[in-house]
Design an enzyme around this catalytic site. Structure first.
Site, short mmCIF file in Angstrom:
data_model
loop_
_atom_site.label_atom_id
_atom_site.label_comp_id
_atom_site.label_asym_id
_atom_site.label_seq_id
_atom_site.Cartn_x
_atom_site.Cartn_y
_atom_site.Cartn_z
N LEU A 102 3.60 4.85 1.40
CA LEU A 102 3.89 5.96 0.49
C LEU A 102 4.18 5.43 -0.90
O LEU A 102 5.07 4.59 -1.08
CB LEU A 102 5.09 6.75 1.02
N SER A 103 3.42 5.89 -1.89
CA SER A 103 3.63 5.52 -3.29
C SER A 103 3.53 4.00 -3.46
O SER A 103 2.51 3.41 -3.13
CB SER A 103 4.99 6.06 -3.76
N TRP A 104 4.59 3.33 -3.94
CA TRP A 104 4.56 1.87 -4.06
C TRP A 104 4.23 1.23 -2.72
O TRP A 104 3.51 0.22 -2.66
CB TRP A 104 5.92 1.37 -4.56
N GLY A 106 2.20 2.20 -0.61
CA GLY A 106 0.76 2.21 -0.39
C GLY A 106 0.09 0.96 -0.92
O GLY A 106 -0.90 0.48 -0.34
N THR A 128 -0.56 7.34 -3.58
CA THR A 128 -0.55 5.97 -4.07
C THR A 128 -1.78 5.66 -4.90
O THR A 128 -2.59 6.55 -5.19
CB THR A 128 -0.41 4.98 -2.88
#
Length: 283
Positions: A102-104, A106, A128
């Site tokens: 998730l996000s970073w 990813g 991401t």
């Protein structure tokens, strides 16, 4: 020293202590789902998704410098972090996992899939991007991300959350209150937070996305202030056979705010045997 909650243990991997949580009974017919969180975020923030996936064995951990994992002495690289995660899986006794970033997280999931492809059966990339080559988010959201202040000051976090994560979070005050508590209870260290930021400044997956062998699901919100939708579209185009799911009205935290819906998407991707490629659709 407090006794850790059930399912939470501390492992030492190459001299780095990691706070790790396992939930759900192992299933011999499918690998665990490894959850990798966003910048500065402790594993506890995955609670809504893990509750929705209660029938599945999940693993989550605090990145070095976050929550219960101490800050390393030197700035880590994404490559080192991927090797650290592979070492953690070895410690846990899992040859292979499905990985969700998730996000970073990813970015780290992409690096893990690249450097240790035998460890990752299927890959899920949520909200991401591909690193420094990606299109930046809204300036106001990016400015908030530059400091970890939202992890230390509850009133500040409540004030900036809609700007940072999208207007969708206004409709979930209970989740906002829970996030506020968890973030301020287990904040990242300032140095740990900036170490995470620094890994993205010198990392990109753009040159090698086309080489990722894992079946990949890309999840994106069309109202994400941090990660503009085009970044997810580019990921899905670059990774062979990747499937894109666009969440209408979804902000940056759609994976957690719409946990039940997203859990069904994950089950469909992770548990249904591979077949003909499905067309892109929105949920």
């Amino acid at each position: 020293m407090k006794t850790p909650p059930p399912g939470i243990r501390t492992f030492n991997v190459w001299g780095q202590r990691l706070r790790v949580s396992e939930q759900g009974a192992p299933d011999p017919d499918r690998p665990p789902l490894l959850l990798i969180n966003g910048i500065g975020a402790p594993l506890d923030l995955f609670e809504p998704l893990r509750d929705a996936l209660a029938d599945r064995h999940t693993i989550a951990f605090d990145v070095p410098g976050v929550g219960g994992s101490p800050t390393p002495l030197y700035p880590p690289t994404m490559r080192w972090l991927a090797a650290l995660v592979a070492g953690l899986l070895e410690e846990l006794g899992y040859h292979q996992v499905d990985a969700l970033g998730l996000s970073w997280g990813g970015a780290l999931a992409q690096e893990l899939a690249r450097r240790h492809p035998h460890r990752v059966r299927r890959l899920v990339l949520a909200a991401t991007m591909s690193g420094w080559t990606s299109l930046p988010g809204r300036p106001a959201a990016v400015a908030i991300l530059l400091t970890p202040a939202r992890y230390y000051f509850p009133t500040y976090f409540a004030a900036v959350a809609p700007t940072l994560y999208g207007r969708e979070i206004r409709r979930h005050p209970d989740v906002l209150r829970r996030h506020t508590h968890l973030r301020t209870t287990r904040p990242p260290t300032p140095l740990g937070y900036y170490y995470q930021l620094a890994t993205l400044r010198r990392w990109t997956s753009a040159p090698w996305l086309w080489r990722l062998p894992q079946p990949t699901l890309v999840l994106a919100g069309d109202e994400d202030p941090i990660i503009p939708l085009i970044n997810s579209q580019l990921l899905a185009c670059a990774i062979p056979g990747a499937r894109l799911r666009v969440v209408k009205g979804g902000g940056h935290l759609f994976l957690l705010l719409r946990a039940q819906e997203m859990a069904e998407e994950l089950r469909e991707f992770l548990d249904v045997p591979d077949g003909p490629e499905q067309p892109t659709r929105s949920v």
